[in-house]
Design a protein around this motif. Structure first.
Motif, short mmCIF file in Angstrom:
data_model
loop_
_atom_site.label_atom_id
_atom_site.label_comp_id
_atom_site.label_asym_id
_atom_site.label_seq_id
_atom_site.Cartn_x
_atom_site.Cartn_y
_atom_site.Cartn_z
N ARG A 93 0.83 -1.21 0.00
CA ARG A 93 0.00 0.00 0.00
C ARG A 93 0.86 1.26 0.00
N HIS B 260 0.05 2.79 17.72
CA HIS B 260 1.16 1.86 17.48
C HIS B 260 2.46 2.61 17.19
N HIS C 123 6.29 -0.41 4.21
CA HIS C 123 5.60 -1.68 4.42
C HIS C 123 5.46 -2.44 3.10
N ASP D 34 4.95 -2.54 12.48
CA ASP D 34 4.09 -1.79 13.40
C ASP D 34 3.91 -2.61 14.67
N HIS E 14 5.67 2.75 14.69
CA HIS E 14 6.10 2.34 13.34
C HIS E 14 7.62 2.41 13.32
ZN LIG Z 1 3.88 1.29 9.87
#
Ligand SMILES: [Zn+2]
Length: 204
Positions: free
Chosen positions: A118, A191, A130, A137, A193
């Motif tokens: 994405r 979260h 990612h 994450d 990253h």
């Molecule tokens: Zn992330």
């Protein structure tokens, strides 16, 4: 002088021959992926293969699947060898940090995945790290007494849970190029990253 000319021609011919040999030789595969995989296996971790894309914007170099690390994982980690290696080095220091700050053993990690094909969150024009499985994450940490330290709940906590999270983010900045936290933006309120760059930023 005339005596040197044949030698000169011979040298040039030899150089041309070696250049031609160079051009014909296939490019050797970069040793990085193989040595990274070998190091992971040598660490005694159950490294399984993983059917990651090998071409395109979401290709993963040296894909690895870990059912667990030295810690339990909320779900298997499908990632690149590079990310897994950085995580393992981080995890080792993180265990010591948890012991020091909370007096408990760190036993498990809740993560929200590494590979996701994405665009970047908040910047649709650029591919997320990612996409290449070069990011991870992390949502929460579990300790030996059963307690759960969650980024969303405890980031601003004044007790040991909050102190552990803030120190964990600071420590991550020594192992990852980019560390985003709830201080970064609204997308990271729940979260951490971590990624391997190319950009660096430390929001600990
Ligand atoms: Zn992330």
């Amino acid at each position: 002088m005339a005596g040197f000319r044949p030698l000169g021609r011979a040298l040039i011919a030899a150089m041309l021959a070696s250049l031609a040999a160079c051009a014909r030789a296939p490019h050797p595969a970069p040793p990085r992926a193989e040595s990274c995989l070998a190091a992971l296996r040598a660490a005694g971790l159950g490294v399984e293969p993983w059917d990651a894309p090998t071409a395109g914007a979401c290709r993963v170099e040296a894909p690895v699947r870990l059912a667990r690390t030295r810690l339990a994982l909320s779900r298997p980690l499908e990632t690149s060898c590079a990310l897994a290696s950085a995580w393992l080095r981080y995890e080792e220091e993180l265990g010591r940090l948890a012991r020091r700050v909370t007096g408990r053993e760190l036993v498990a990690i809740e993560h929200a995945g590494s590979h996701a094909c994405r665009p970047m969150t908040g910047n649709a024009g650029r591919a997320s790290l990612h996409a290449r499985a070069l990011a991870l994450d992390v949502v929460a940490f579990r300790l030996s007494d059963g307690s759960r330290i969650a980024v969303e709940e405890h980031w601003r906590d004044r007790g040991p849970a909050g102190r552990f999270l803030r120190a964990a983010a600071e420590l991550a900045c020594r192992h990852f190029a980019m560390v985003l936290t709830p201080d970064s933006d609204r997308w990271h309120r729940d979260h951490f990253h971590f990624d391997l760059g190319p950009f660096s930023r430390c929001d600990a």
